[in-house]
Enzyme design. Structure first.
Site, mmCIF file in Angstrom:
data_model
loop_
_atom_site.group_PDB
_atom_site.id
_atom_site.type_symbol
_atom_site.label_atom_id
_atom_site.label_comp_id
_atom_site.label_asym_id
_atom_site.label_seq_id
_atom_site.Cartn_x
_atom_site.Cartn_y
_atom_site.Cartn_z
ATOM 1 N N GLU A 99 4.913 0.500 0.401
ATOM 2 C CA GLU A 99 5.616 -0.323 1.380
ATOM 3 C C GLU A 99 5.168 -1.769 1.265
ATOM 4 O O GLU A 99 4.018 -2.069 0.955
ATOM 5 C CB GLU A 99 5.410 0.199 2.801
ATOM 6 C CG GLU A 99 3.989 0.164 3.298
ATOM 7 C CD GLU A 99 3.871 0.575 4.751
ATOM 8 O OE1 GLU A 99 4.137 -0.269 5.628
ATOM 9 O OE2 GLU A 99 3.496 1.735 5.003
ATOM 10 N N HIS B 41 0.841 -1.189 0.000
ATOM 11 C CA HIS B 41 0.000 0.000 0.000
ATOM 12 C C HIS B 41 0.878 1.241 0.000
ATOM 13 O O HIS B 41 2.072 1.166 0.258
ATOM 14 C CB HIS B 41 -1.012 0.010 1.152
ATOM 15 C CG HIS B 41 -0.415 -0.036 2.515
ATOM 16 N ND1 HIS B 41 -0.691 -1.048 3.398
ATOM 17 C CD2 HIS B 41 0.434 0.790 3.166
ATOM 18 C CE1 HIS B 41 -0.048 -0.827 4.535
ATOM 19 N NE2 HIS B 41 0.644 0.276 4.407
ATOM 20 N N HIS C 117 9.499 -0.468 12.104
ATOM 21 C CA HIS C 117 8.797 0.032 13.287
ATOM 22 C C HIS C 117 9.676 -0.122 14.527
ATOM 23 O O HIS C 117 9.448 0.552 15.525
ATOM 24 C CB HIS C 117 7.497 -0.738 13.508
ATOM 25 C CG HIS C 117 6.414 -0.398 12.537
ATOM 26 N ND1 HIS C 117 5.876 0.860 12.408
ATOM 27 C CD2 HIS C 117 5.738 -1.178 11.648
ATOM 28 C CE1 HIS C 117 4.922 0.851 11.496
ATOM 29 N NE2 HIS C 117 4.819 -0.377 11.011
#
Length: 132
Positions: A84, A66, A118
């Site tokens: 990504e 997306h 992350h």
């Protein structure tokens, strides 16, 4: 006589034990948190993501690949619209389920923009992986 045979065997074994073994050495071109990725693993992940993107398809609950909006303001070496795609530390290609923390970012021309994770970021943000 037994002593001489033991010395001979030991002399033959020492170099064999000291010789490098066929260890599974991974190239570490990029590091995301504690995960190490080779350039070929990154290329494979990018290719898988781009194939789905170019076919207008996606997988997983978050519908990867997306668009990545670059809220963090990374200075990517390529321009365009960014997408990504999860890169998995297991070496498998993402096909749904948990995407893990690490992402390959590519543009709509299938050019690698970078790797982000992350891991170490606040909230749901990203930080850059090392190596790009």
């Amino acid at each position: 006589m037994l002593y001489n045979k033991l010395i001979t065997i030991a002399a033959l074994l020492v170099p064999a034990l000291a010789a490098p073994q066929g260890l599974d050495v991974r190239d570490c071109d990029y590091t995301c948190g504690s995960h190490c990725y080779s350039a070929s693993a990154v290329s494979d992940a990018q290719s898988a993501g781009y194939q789905l993107y170019s076919a207008g398809q996606s997988v997983g609950r978050s519908r990867y690949p997306h668009q990545y909006r670059n809220y963090e303001g990374f200075n990517f070496p390529v321009s365009g619209n960014y997408y990504e795609w999860p890169i998995l530390s297991s070496g498998s290609t993402y096909n749904g389920g948990s995407p893990g923390a690490d992402r390959v970012v590519f543009n709509d021309n299938d050019e690698l923009a970078g790797l982000i994770t992350h891991t170490g970021a606040s909230g749901n943000g990203f930080v850059a992986c090392s190596g790009w």
